[in-house]
Design an enzyme around this catalytic site. Structure first.
Site, PDB file in Angstrom:
ATOM      1  N   HIS A  95       0.858  -1.182   0.000  1.00 44.14           N
ATOM      2  CA  HIS A  95       0.000   0.000   0.000  1.00 44.14           C
ATOM      3  C   HIS A  95       0.901   1.241   0.000  1.00 44.14           C
ATOM      4  O   HIS A  95       1.973   1.236   0.604  1.00 44.14           O
ATOM      5  CB  HIS A  95      -0.907  -0.013   1.231  1.00 44.14           C
ATOM      6  CG  HIS A  95      -1.966   1.045   1.163  1.00 44.14           C
ATOM      7  ND1 HIS A  95      -1.703   2.364   1.442  1.00 44.14           N
ATOM      8  CD2 HIS A  95      -3.272   0.983   0.819  1.00 44.14           C
ATOM      9  CE1 HIS A  95      -2.809   3.072   1.278  1.00 44.14           C
ATOM     10  NE2 HIS A  95      -3.779   2.260   0.900  1.00 44.14           N
ATOM     11  N   GLU A  97       0.896   3.829   1.615  1.00 45.98           N
ATOM     12  CA  GLU A  97       1.287   4.304   2.945  1.00 45.98           C
ATOM     13  C   GLU A  97       2.433   3.455   3.506  1.00 45.98           C
ATOM     14  O   GLU A  97       3.277   3.961   4.234  1.00 45.98           O
ATOM     15  CB  GLU A  97       0.057   4.285   3.875  1.00 45.98           C
ATOM     16  CG  GLU A  97      -0.909   5.398   3.490  1.00 45.98           C
ATOM     17  CD  GLU A  97      -2.369   5.090   3.703  1.00 45.98           C
ATOM     18  OE1 GLU A  97      -2.700   4.142   4.423  1.00 45.98           O
ATOM     19  OE2 GLU A  97      -3.202   5.813   3.108  1.00 45.98           O
ATOM     20  N   SER A 207     -10.404   7.693  -2.690  1.00 47.69           N
ATOM     21  CA  SER A 207     -11.612   8.507  -2.521  1.00 47.69           C
ATOM     22  C   SER A 207     -12.856   7.880  -3.165  1.00 47.69           C
ATOM     23  O   SER A 207     -13.697   8.598  -3.709  1.00 47.69           O
ATOM     24  CB  SER A 207     -11.386   9.930  -3.037  1.00 47.69           C
ATOM     25  OG  SER A 207     -10.379  10.563  -2.269  1.00 47.69           O
TER      26      SER A 207
END
Ligand code: 13P
Length: 248
Positions: A95, A97, A207
């Site tokens: 991911h 992050e 989003s």
């Protein structure tokens, strides 16, 4: 497999109580309690949630896995075999992050992919470019570089998630044209470079919300969604699952 796959990524959120309440709400909802819906919960809660998932259709996912294959002195790590042991079907790998805050790079991510595959947990390789990389115009090369580890995977069933970093948690969703372009490029690259896999499935993340889920899921080559913020709210997540359910 036809139909869409929806995975909610809870990231580092919830406590035991709120995780259970959220899961219970999803389990009680026929839009969400489906075999093509999963939740990636914090690792400390996986076993607890797995208990509640017994007999349910909803799938359990982990957010990360160790790059070490075997048990041993790797303080803090959670192995793929442990994830399988508690009932995880999927695990997110790479991911953005993790790439950003934990400096995860290709050799480690390849090890994670292989460990997950060996343990029987389906890895979801996350790829995506930063805003700077997009503005510089070399975003496809960035994604191909992230995909390049797939060349070294001999067999197995994995998924890919395209998550443009600039669309994660920003409310700034990629346009349908941008999504279609990248998903098609990912599939073409995989067909040409990765070992033959019957069916490359690519999820979109960034989003995704109740309001935009249907149009995103209807976009060419979008096989599902990886949902962050909106997956923490049962009402929003149900609407995303409902949009996916209509497309089966
Ligand atoms: O990172 C994501 C899912 O893995 C996307 O997060 P958001 O849906 O909050 O943008």
């Amino acid at each position: 497999m036809a139909g869409k796959l929806i995975i909610g990524n809870w990231k580092m959120n919830t406590r035991a109580q709120s995780a259970q309440s959220l899961l219970d709400a999803l389990l009680a909802d026929s839009e969400c309690n489906q075999s093509w819906v999963g939740v990636a919960a914090p690792s400390v809660y996986l076993a607890m949630l797995a208990q509640r998932l017994q007999g349910a259709s909803l799938q359990l996912a982990a957010q990360d896995v160790s790059g070490f294959a075997n048990d041993g002195a790797y303080t803090g790590d959670v192995s793929a075999a442990m994830l399988r042991d508690v009932g995880c079907t999927y695990v997110l790998v790479g991911h953005s992050e993790r790439r950003q805050y934990f400096a995860e790079s290709n050799p480690l991510l390849l090890a994670k992919m292989n460990n997950a595959l060996a343990a029987g947990v389906v890895p979801v390789l996350c790829v995506g470019e930063t805003l700077e990389q997009r503005e510089q115009g070399d975003y496809l090369q960035v994604i191909y570089q992230q995909l390049s580890i797939l060349v070294d995977i001999d067999a197995g069933d994995y998924l890919i998630a395209y998550e443009p970093v600039w669309a994660i948690g920003t409310g700034k969703v990629a346009t349908l044209e941008q999504i279609a372009e990248i998903h098609s490029a990912i599939k073409t690259w995989c067909l040409q470079n990765a070992k033959p896999s019957a069916n490359i499935r690519v999820l979109y993340g960034g989003s995704v919300k109740a309001e935009n889920a249907e149009s995103i899921l209807k976009t060419d080559n979008v096989d599902g969604a990886l949902v962050g913020g909106a997956s923490l709210d049962a009402g929003s997540f149900r609407m995303i699952c409902q949009a996916a359910g209509k497309l089966i």
